[in-house]
Design an enzyme around this catalytic site. Structure first.
Site, PDB file in Angstrom:
ATOM      1  N   ARG A  32       0.844  -1.186   0.000  1.00 24.39           N
ATOM      2  CA  ARG A  32       0.000   0.000   0.000  1.00 24.39           C
ATOM      3  C   ARG A  32       0.885   1.242   0.000  1.00 24.39           C
ATOM      4  O   ARG A  32       1.101   1.858  -1.010  1.00 24.39           O
ATOM      5  CB  ARG A  32      -0.964  -0.008   1.188  1.00 24.39           C
ATOM      6  CG  ARG A  32      -1.919   1.181   1.129  1.00 24.39           C
ATOM      7  CD  ARG A  32      -2.988   1.145   2.192  1.00 24.39           C
ATOM      8  NE  ARG A  32      -4.211   0.492   1.749  1.00 24.39           N
ATOM      9  CZ  ARG A  32      -5.334   0.456   2.476  1.00 24.39           C
ATOM     10  NH1 ARG A  32      -5.357   0.976   3.668  1.00 24.39           N
ATOM     11  NH2 ARG A  32      -6.418  -0.123   2.010  1.00 24.39           N
ATOM     12  N   SER A  57     -12.560  -2.518  -2.287  1.00 23.98           N
ATOM     13  CA  SER A  57     -13.029  -2.010  -1.009  1.00 23.98           C
ATOM     14  C   SER A  57     -14.534  -1.783  -1.084  1.00 23.98           C
ATOM     15  O   SER A  57     -15.037  -1.277  -2.088  1.00 23.98           O
ATOM     16  CB  SER A  57     -12.357  -0.678  -0.668  1.00 23.98           C
ATOM     17  OG  SER A  57     -10.964  -0.833  -0.583  1.00 23.98           O
ATOM     18  N   LYS A 112      -5.909   6.296  10.101  1.00 27.65           N
ATOM     19  CA  LYS A 112      -7.039   6.816   9.332  1.00 27.65           C
ATOM     20  C   LYS A 112      -6.671   7.156   7.897  1.00 27.65           C
ATOM     21  O   LYS A 112      -7.494   7.078   7.002  1.00 27.65           O
ATOM     22  CB  LYS A 112      -7.626   8.055  10.014  1.00 27.65           C
ATOM     23  CG  LYS A 112      -8.612   7.658  11.083  1.00 27.65           C
ATOM     24  CD  LYS A 112      -9.221   8.856  11.783  1.00 27.65           C
ATOM     25  CE  LYS A 112     -10.083   8.380  12.945  1.00 27.65           C
ATOM     26  NZ  LYS A 112     -10.493   9.460  13.824  1.00 27.65           N
TER      27      LYS A 112
END
Lengths: 212, 212
Positions: free
Chosen positions: A40, A109, A138
């Protein structure tokens, strides 16, 4: 490669790795038994992710574990990853399938039943559903507030493809996520920021296996 | 398609388009004679750029003008663009060539002789050199301060591939950029934010043609 068998899905993020570099953390996590690794690294440019992806490809290949790249189909192809994980604001699943072929594993997602059903119809192989819990990572979650295990279960019941719960998941709460209907859990900080990432990966894998 | 023939290279950016949408601005600019269009749109997610790219592909195809996509090889392939423009922190040129094939036009941003020479060796078809001048579109330029036309000339002299000057270029200063050695100029706000983008495109094209 069957995402339904994935218990522990490691998502990399150097900025949440307690000062260690990502290959070091991934090596430890692979030794601890994670079933899949996602490159990621939000906030890192494509050139650096490309270089890092080459290194993670070597490590995951040696471990016999699939590598998935977040967001970018071109980067996934360039590092010879097994697949790509696409957010709701990324390119369509059909584009990824067209570029990466029928054997690629494509994740999407989803935080609602509607998104999940659309992804399944479009050919997604698994769903990342969350954020399950509020998380300090977050910037690497797709929702700011947790949707909770109950919603994960609602989404999982609506589709036939496996659901991986993501967002604030750790060894303490992973059981609730799997009990709700997730096949496995995706983890960032609970492994990458752990004092002992190998041990943390092992523990979470056991918790998920027990809950199944 | 020969980038050496490009006089006016339009770079899109909705946020610098005086409230108009990008297809409207691009249509006008094409009517005004721009030679190539780059889908940039920094800050816009991949899904929206994909949709916009499909629209720009139609418009540019009708006009017989090439379409290039900024940064992303996958997006370029997905919208059937003619090529991709890669910054220094994007994926390597070789990856783009491998994915898009020998006929794709691949551009690279460069602000030094070293970067320019490396890009030429790696197979770039043209260079975007700048930012030539300080620009209010700083978020869409690769350098914060202008390098000036002289440096554009130095870079252009170091390579055989054509150089497009970018960054703060308008009808007033385009002559200096071409005089210094650029084949053409890339323009954002001087066209996208103009009261009359068609007229602005036409004027800049004439200025460049006269300076050649």
């Amino acid at each position: 490669m069957d995402p339904a068998t994935w218990r522990t899905y490691l998502v990399t993020q150097s900025s949440h790795s307690a000062g260690r570099d990502t290959p070091t953390v991934v090596s430890a996590a692979l030794a601890g038994g994670v079933d899949v690794v996602q490159l990621r690294e939000k906030g890192t440019d494509a050139r650096r992710r490309y270089r890092l992806g080459g290194r993670l490809r070597e490590l995951t290949e040696s471990a016999g574990v699939p590598l998935v790249v977040n967001d970018r189909i071109d980067l996934a192809a360039a590092v010879d990853a097994d697949g790509v994980h696409l957010g709701q604001s990324d390119l369509p699943i059909e584009v990824a399938r067209d570029r990466l072929g029928p054997d690629a594993v494509i994740g999407r997602s989803a935080s609602t039943v509607e998104e999940a059903e659309a992804a399944e119809v479009a050919g997604a192989d698994y769903l990342g559903v969350g954020a399950v819990y509020g998380t300090e990572s977050k910037d690497v979650a797709d929702a700011k507030d947790g949707i909770g295990p109950e919603r994960v279960g609602t989404v999982a019941n609506a589709v036939d493809i496996p659901v991986i719960g993501i967002g604030g998941v750790d060894a303490e709460n992973a059981t609730s996520v799997v009990d709700a209907g997730a096949a496995g859990v995706a983890v960032i900080s609970a492994i990458t920021a752990a004092d002992d990432p190998q041990a943390a990966a092992g523990t979470i894998g056991e918790v998920v296996a027990d809950a199944r």
